[in-house]
Design a protein around this motif. Sequence first.
Motif, short mmCIF file in Angstrom:
data_model
loop_
_atom_site.label_atom_id
_atom_site.label_comp_id
_atom_site.label_asym_id
_atom_site.label_seq_id
_atom_site.Cartn_x
_atom_site.Cartn_y
_atom_site.Cartn_z
N ALA A 136 -37.42 -18.53 -25.57
CA ALA A 136 -37.31 -17.41 -26.49
C ALA A 136 -37.67 -16.10 -25.80
O ALA A 136 -37.10 -15.05 -26.09
N VAL A 137 -38.63 -16.16 -24.86
CA VAL A 137 -39.07 -14.97 -24.14
C VAL A 137 -39.30 -15.35 -22.68
O VAL A 137 -39.87 -16.40 -22.38
N ALA A 138 -38.82 -14.52 -21.79
CA ALA A 138 -39.17 -14.61 -20.37
C ALA A 138 -39.47 -13.19 -19.92
O ALA A 138 -38.68 -12.28 -20.19
N ALA A 139 -40.61 -12.98 -19.30
CA ALA A 139 -41.03 -11.62 -18.97
C ALA A 139 -41.83 -11.58 -17.69
O ALA A 139 -42.44 -12.59 -17.29
N VAL A 140 -41.81 -10.42 -17.04
CA VAL A 140 -42.58 -10.20 -15.82
C VAL A 140 -43.39 -8.92 -16.00
O VAL A 140 -42.85 -7.87 -16.40
N TRP A 141 -44.68 -9.03 -15.73
CA TRP A 141 -45.57 -7.87 -15.69
C TRP A 141 -45.93 -7.59 -14.23
O TRP A 141 -46.22 -8.53 -13.48
N ILE A 142 -45.91 -6.32 -13.84
CA ILE A 142 -46.28 -5.93 -12.48
C ILE A 142 -47.62 -5.18 -12.54
O ILE A 142 -47.81 -4.28 -13.37
N LEU A 143 -48.52 -5.55 -11.65
CA LEU A 143 -49.86 -4.95 -11.63
C LEU A 143 -49.83 -3.61 -10.92
O LEU A 143 -49.33 -3.49 -9.80
N ASP A 144 -50.36 -2.60 -11.60
CA ASP A 144 -50.60 -1.30 -10.97
C ASP A 144 -51.99 -1.34 -10.35
O ASP A 144 -52.99 -1.31 -11.08
N PRO A 145 -52.08 -1.44 -9.03
CA PRO A 145 -53.41 -1.62 -8.42
C PRO A 145 -54.32 -0.41 -8.60
O PRO A 145 -55.54 -0.54 -8.50
N GLN A 146 -53.75 0.75 -8.86
CA GLN A 146 -54.58 1.94 -9.04
C GLN A 146 -55.34 1.92 -10.36
O GLN A 146 -56.50 2.32 -10.42
N THR A 147 -54.70 1.43 -11.42
CA THR A 147 -55.32 1.44 -12.75
C THR A 147 -55.76 0.06 -13.21
O THR A 147 -56.45 -0.05 -14.23
N GLY A 148 -55.39 -1.00 -12.48
CA GLY A 148 -55.72 -2.35 -12.91
C GLY A 148 -55.00 -2.73 -14.19
O GLY A 148 -55.50 -3.53 -14.98
N THR A 149 -53.80 -2.18 -14.41
CA THR A 149 -53.02 -2.44 -15.62
C THR A 149 -51.75 -3.19 -15.27
O THR A 149 -51.07 -2.88 -14.29
N LEU A 150 -51.43 -4.19 -16.07
CA LEU A 150 -50.19 -4.94 -15.92
C LEU A 150 -49.13 -4.30 -16.80
O LEU A 150 -49.30 -4.20 -18.02
N LEU A 151 -48.05 -3.85 -16.18
CA LEU A 151 -46.99 -3.14 -16.89
C LEU A 151 -45.79 -4.07 -17.06
O LEU A 151 -45.33 -4.68 -16.10
N LEU A 152 -45.29 -4.18 -18.30
CA LEU A 152 -44.10 -4.99 -18.56
C LEU A 152 -42.92 -4.35 -17.85
O LEU A 152 -42.47 -3.26 -18.20
N SER A 153 -42.38 -5.06 -16.84
CA SER A 153 -41.33 -4.49 -16.02
C SER A 153 -39.95 -5.03 -16.34
O SER A 153 -38.94 -4.38 -16.09
N ALA A 154 -39.87 -6.26 -16.89
CA ALA A 154 -38.58 -6.84 -17.24
C ALA A 154 -38.81 -7.95 -18.25
O ALA A 154 -39.79 -8.70 -18.15
N ASP A 155 -37.94 -8.05 -19.23
CA ASP A 155 -38.05 -9.13 -20.21
C ASP A 155 -36.67 -9.50 -20.72
O ASP A 155 -35.77 -8.66 -20.78
N ALA A 156 -36.52 -10.78 -21.03
CA ALA A 156 -35.31 -11.29 -21.68
C ALA A 156 -35.76 -11.94 -22.97
O ALA A 156 -36.56 -12.87 -22.96
N VAL A 157 -35.29 -11.43 -24.10
CA VAL A 157 -35.78 -11.84 -25.41
C VAL A 157 -34.63 -12.38 -26.22
O VAL A 157 -33.56 -11.78 -26.28
N ARG A 158 -34.84 -13.54 -26.86
CA ARG A 158 -33.83 -14.15 -27.71
C ARG A 158 -34.38 -14.29 -29.13
O ARG A 158 -35.14 -15.20 -29.41
N GLY A 159 -34.00 -13.39 -29.99
CA GLY A 159 -34.41 -13.48 -31.38
C GLY A 159 -35.88 -13.28 -31.61
O GLY A 159 -36.43 -13.71 -32.62
N VAL A 160 -36.58 -12.63 -30.67
CA VAL A 160 -38.02 -12.40 -30.79
C VAL A 160 -38.29 -10.92 -30.59
O VAL A 160 -37.66 -10.27 -29.75
#
Length: 715
Positions: free
Chosen positions: A324-348
Amino acid sequence: MRAGAEAEARLSGLAEAGVEVVSVSAGQALDLLGADGPPGGRRPTLVVLGAELPAPVGLVHALRPDPRDLAVVVLTTPRNQERAAALPLLAPARLVCALPHDRLGDLPGLARRLMEQVDRERAYAATQAAMQESLASGGPTPRQPGRHLLGAILGQALTGALLLDPGLRLVAWNRRAAGLFGLEEPGSIGRPLDGWFPAEARERLRVYLGGPPADASGTDLAGAHASGTDPSGADPVFTRVTGDGAEQVLRLSPQPVTDPGGAEQILVLAEDVTEAVQARRALAERTGQALLSGEVAAAVTADEPLEQRLRRCVQALAGHLDGAVAAVWILDPQTGTLLLSADAVRGVVLDDRCARVSLGESTIGRIAAARRPYVTSEAIGDPHVEEQDWVRRESLTAFAGYPLVTQGQVMGVLAVLARHRLPDTGVRALAGIADQIAVAVHRDRLLERLSATADALQRPLLPPRLPEPPGVELAARYRPYGDGLQIGGDFYDAFPLPGDRWAVALGDVCGKGPAAAAVTGLVRHTLWAAAQQDADPGHVLPLVHRALRRENSPFCTLAYAVVDCSAEPVRVRLACAGHPSPILRRADGAVAMVMEALDGYGPALGLFDGAHYPAQSLDLRPGDSLVLYTDGFVEGGASHRQRQPDDLAATLAAHLPPGPGDRPADRLVEVLMADALNRWGEGLRDDLAVLALAAVPRAGGGQADRARTASSAVS
């Protein structure tokens, strides 16, 4: 079939067992087998294909092997072994076998086993036919309890046989069926067959077998069976769990029959296809996993921005794993934040809070912080999976999250959520895919750093601005080879001298990278320092030559000119050190190779002691131009595609003189750069640098050094 004298000799021993051994051509074999009738109706035959046949797979297909009458042995050698690799796709090994030619000693034994297999299959087919004929004829059938009721022939059959009454209750069975279902007398007699299958399969089974629905007491047998095929169109296989907990897959084939007393019953043939189904399932899973890995590999190595490559990865995951969901978060090493960079969503619908996740917070953040994957098939109610309201609302059953780690660094997190259990092969594939994505992200960051470093090192080697001497227009273009990660060896420069004069230089340092950058810096600074004392080429070039020799640096080719703008026409003093001859283009379109016309070459700088660098003078009138260029314009492609400097001169000559308001120098460098890129294209293997001087009418006398930018921009 011609299998060679040695193979034929080894097969001759089969004649003692009543087997006829003949040697025929491919065409004769097809004719003989065709004359015997269709597959299943031919004489029991073993065909041995000789190793010299060019296309064994095609011939095997034409022979149409059949377990009841025809088996094939293909002799292979290293030469045709690759062609025979597709044989398992045509038929199972019990019908078609490949035998290396160096193992001919195994041929007689293999031939006997295959012929025995054909005999067994033939006998089994005959038994089935006799059984069906007996049942259809209405002849007398012994009426005895349990497995003995079906008589001696069906009782010994290799396929399970069960006799059911119209209510699908067991009346009789043979020995094979007793082993498949664990049937016992008298306890199994009268029990419904669907009781041996799980509850979710029983209604489908009853409809398929042609019996009454689970809530009905009876029905017309003929009509029920006519409509009793599997409504889904799926294979007539049913899965059950045996007493020892193992999965068993059975193919059931029902047929309405009438016993001698006129009672309507159902004969069900049962075949255990567990191994075949499991093998197909495993093959399908392995194939799907290979396709998924291939798609991800193609995505992460594509020549596209990282965001697009990641989007292709998650789309492949969502498609192959039916997530239903496949996603990748990429870590910003400067802020320690994981940013949603790509997602494939099916009905969600993803929550906005998924866009930014702090390291160590929520499931995604903790996976990254702990550097450990987390997989569950019970996401609903799992305390490690937050947003339970969202998980329940979307009916997300499975969750698999993997940290993206490479070379000890966390790049981000890959996660897949699904409404059903993820297959084991899919879960195992996720670990490898996470590694692929991590490497891609790390590589992208390294390339960004390398590109920034190369740009930082390259920019000081080129003047940020080109001056505008009175009566002369200057323009330059530079294009490094490749993707810009390498520091090129080409450079140009222009700077003022005392007395309304200007120094102009264009050179090519041997090599690339930081070492070439260091040599470029040495040449440029030595040029400037030497020209402040005496700008004449006869003074400047020897000093640069000695500086390179003193530092034991790589050599450098150079075209150097002193432009005297105080003179009318503009006077140019020019020297070349191992560099391609500049091109002189007159206002009327005539072109000439300057140094060849003036005979003024010297060797490359830094090569030989005692080198001499002659200088020549020429005048530029309004409309005249002088073009300096590096050897990338003539040697930028493969050796068989090299050009001559005369080709560049012809290219410049083919363009009409600029019109009013045109910038002639800009036009010349654009023409040469576009021509080179169009000619070399992807085959370009060198840097390109070009600088043009064009004499123009003087507007206001002699305001020198009106600086301008952009003409020196990197193309």
